[in-house]
Design an enzyme around this catalytic site. Sequence first.
Site, mmCIF file in Angstrom:
data_model
loop_
_atom_site.group_PDB
_atom_site.id
_atom_site.type_symbol
_atom_site.label_atom_id
_atom_site.label_comp_id
_atom_site.label_asym_id
_atom_site.label_seq_id
_atom_site.Cartn_x
_atom_site.Cartn_y
_atom_site.Cartn_z
ATOM 1 N N HIS A 1 26.536 78.612 23.565
ATOM 2 C CA HIS A 1 25.792 79.462 22.633
ATOM 3 C C HIS A 1 24.408 78.931 22.317
ATOM 4 O O HIS A 1 23.577 79.643 21.763
ATOM 5 C CB HIS A 1 26.598 79.697 21.335
ATOM 6 C CG HIS A 1 26.651 78.522 20.408
ATOM 7 N ND1 HIS A 1 27.706 77.641 20.370
ATOM 8 C CD2 HIS A 1 25.789 78.091 19.461
ATOM 9 C CE1 HIS A 1 27.497 76.733 19.434
ATOM 10 N NE2 HIS A 1 26.334 76.985 18.867
ATOM 11 N N ASP B 1 32.685 78.519 25.373
ATOM 12 C CA ASP B 1 31.487 77.985 24.717
ATOM 13 C C ASP B 1 31.058 76.618 25.248
ATOM 14 O O ASP B 1 30.759 75.701 24.486
ATOM 15 C CB ASP B 1 31.680 77.926 23.202
ATOM 16 C CG ASP B 1 30.348 77.745 22.465
ATOM 17 O OD1 ASP B 1 29.294 78.070 23.049
ATOM 18 O OD2 ASP B 1 30.368 77.274 21.318
ATOM 19 N N SER C 1 25.231 71.607 17.495
ATOM 20 C CA SER C 1 26.104 72.210 18.512
ATOM 21 C C SER C 1 25.857 71.604 19.885
ATOM 22 O O SER C 1 24.705 71.465 20.314
ATOM 23 C CB SER C 1 25.865 73.718 18.581
ATOM 24 O OG SER C 1 26.278 74.360 17.411
#
Length: 215
Positions: A68, A98, A166
């Site tokens: 993402h 992801d 992330s």
Amino acid sequence: MKRIIIALISLLLCHPCFAYDREEQANVNLYKKINPAIVCVDSQISDGLSCGTGCIIDKRGIILTSAHVIESDSVVVTMANGQNYTAKVLKKFGEKKDIALLKINVPQELKTVKLGDSEKIKVGQKVLAIGNPFGFNGTLTQGIISRIDYSKNRIQTDAAINPGSSGGPLLNKRGEIIGINQAIYNPDNNISNIGIGFAIPINLVKEYLKESNTI
């Protein structure tokens, strides 16, 4: 008397009053070892940049991150020493997975971080995270595994994870990746961090990599 004072000063200089305890020294050593293998990942989007973190898992320049984070094929990786490289997107796995792999071309072999074993993790175990929250590159945070959600394949932790983290590693005390930081529980739209973060177990990531014959 003068000799005694000089001797005391010499003793204090050689043996400072302040010293790291065992846990602090372990954290210092781990950060020094792992941070060179952690990168900032910036992906160009229509209204700016999508920013995240990546882990160098192969000395030839292969980087593991979150899918993402990669909003386009225009990706720039910034190393811990500040050097920038244009990255090629090798693989973006499915939405629910992801995970993405990047490749940078560098003239020298790179420092890497080892993939651990998330099957052996326990609630209460100490963990550390390194990432680029809000652009603060190379930020180290510490916490514990708060919960393991087996139904959703997620590790819950109170180690501070924020936007920009992330794709970064959740590490055990040996400096092995046990999870890839993915998200935070976010009831107030990024106004605050309430200490509930999530990571994808690294064994699940290894399954994706094996299935795709990527590395």
